[in-house]
Design an enzyme around this catalytic site. Structure first.
Site, PDB file in Angstrom:
ATOM      1  N   HIS A  80      -6.299  -5.529  19.843  1.00  0.00           N
ATOM      2  CA  HIS A  80      -7.396  -6.434  19.463  1.00  0.00           C
ATOM      3  C   HIS A  80      -7.673  -7.491  20.537  1.00  0.00           C
ATOM      4  O   HIS A  80      -8.677  -8.204  20.468  1.00  0.00           O
ATOM      5  CB  HIS A  80      -7.065  -7.116  18.130  1.00  0.00           C
ATOM      6  N   ARG A  81      -6.821  -7.595  21.539  1.00  0.00           N
ATOM      7  CA  ARG A  81      -7.103  -8.516  22.640  1.00  0.00           C
ATOM      8  C   ARG A  81      -8.252  -8.002  23.495  1.00  0.00           C
ATOM      9  O   ARG A  81      -8.897  -8.763  24.222  1.00  0.00           O
ATOM     10  CB  ARG A  81      -5.858  -8.697  23.523  1.00  0.00           C
TER      11      ARG A  81
END
Length: 201
Positions: free
Chosen positions: A175-176
Site C-alpha cells: 500500500h506504500r
C-alpha cells in the site's frame, strides 16, 4: 488484499481441449500459463504493479521486463522460481518452461538465476481448497496474486440463469506504492482477460 472472481468457463473448455490433444510428456496443461499471460498484459497496462521500492523507501523502480514468479511448495518450504520474459513467449512455451521449472524445484535443482529477477508472483491453493486467502507479498515485488479453487456457480446472464465456472482470486499489494483503486483495476482487467482468453494469445 483485493478479492474478486473471474469467469473461466470458456477458458476451461480450451484447457480441457489442449489437455486431450497434448502428446508431449514434457508439458503439463494447466491454467497457470494463461494466468501468466493475463498478468503480463495487466501489468503492462498498470505499470505500477511492475515496480519495486528502494530500500530507503525514497524511490520507485519501474521495470521494463516481465518476469513472473510461481510459488511452489516443497519439502524444504516455499520457493518462487521465475518464468523470464513471459511477454515474449507463447502459452505452449510457457507451459513447457513451467513444467520444467516446477520439476527442478521439487528435485532441488534450481540455479540462483531461476529464483531471481521476478516482477510479480502467482501463488495457487486451487489444488488444496479454500475460497479466498491473503497471500504475503514476496519482496522486492509489490504485489502477489493468490488463486483459489474454482467452483461452479449459478450466474444470471442476459436475464437467464447459467452455470459458470468461477475462479476466486486474491491480490495482495504494497500500500506504500499501490492504492485500492489500482488493485480493483488490476483484478477487473485480469478477470476480463481470462473471460476473453483469445486476447491473450
Amino acid at each position: 488484499t483485493q478479492f474478486d472472481e473471474c469467469d473461466i468457463t470458456d477458458l476451461d473448455k480450451i484447457r480441457k481441449l489442449l489437455k486431450n490433444k497434448n502428446t508431449d510428456n514434457n508439458i503439463k496443461i494447466s491454467f497457470i500459463p494463461f494466468f501468466i499471460k493475463a498478468i503480463v498484459k495487466t501489468i503492462g497496462d498498470l505499470p505500477i504493479f511492475n515496480s519495486s521500492l528502494s530500500q530507503d523507501g525514497n524511490f520507485i523502480y519501474r521495470k521494463k521486463y516481465f518476469n513472473i514468479g510461481i510459488a511452489v511448495n516443497t519439502d524444504s518450504g516455499l520457493l518462487v522460481p521465475v518464468i523470464k520474459n513471459a511477454d515474449t513467449k507463447s502459452i505452449k512455451k510457457i507451459s513447457y518452461e513451467l513444467t520444467d521449472i516446477i520439476k527442478k524445484t521439487k528435485n532441488k535443482k534450481l540455479s540462483p538465476d531461476n529464483l531471481s529477477g521476478g516482477c510479480i508472483t502467482i501463488t495457487s491453493l486451487g489444488g488444496v481448497g479454500g475460497t479466498y486467502f491473503t497471500p504475503i507479498v514476496n519482496p522486492p515485488d509489490v504485489a502477489i496474486l493468490g488463486i483459489s479453487r474454482s467452483i461452479n456457480e449459478p450466474i444470471v446472464i442476459k436475464e437467464q440463469l447459467q452455470q459458470r465456472l468461477m475462479l476466486p482470486i486474491s491480490l495482495s499489494y504494497d500500500h506504500r506504492i499501490i492504492d485500492g483503486a489500482d488493485a480493483a483495476r488490476f483484478t477487473t482487467k485480469f478477470g476480463k482477460l481470462l473471460s476473453e482468453y483469445k486476447k491473450m494469445v
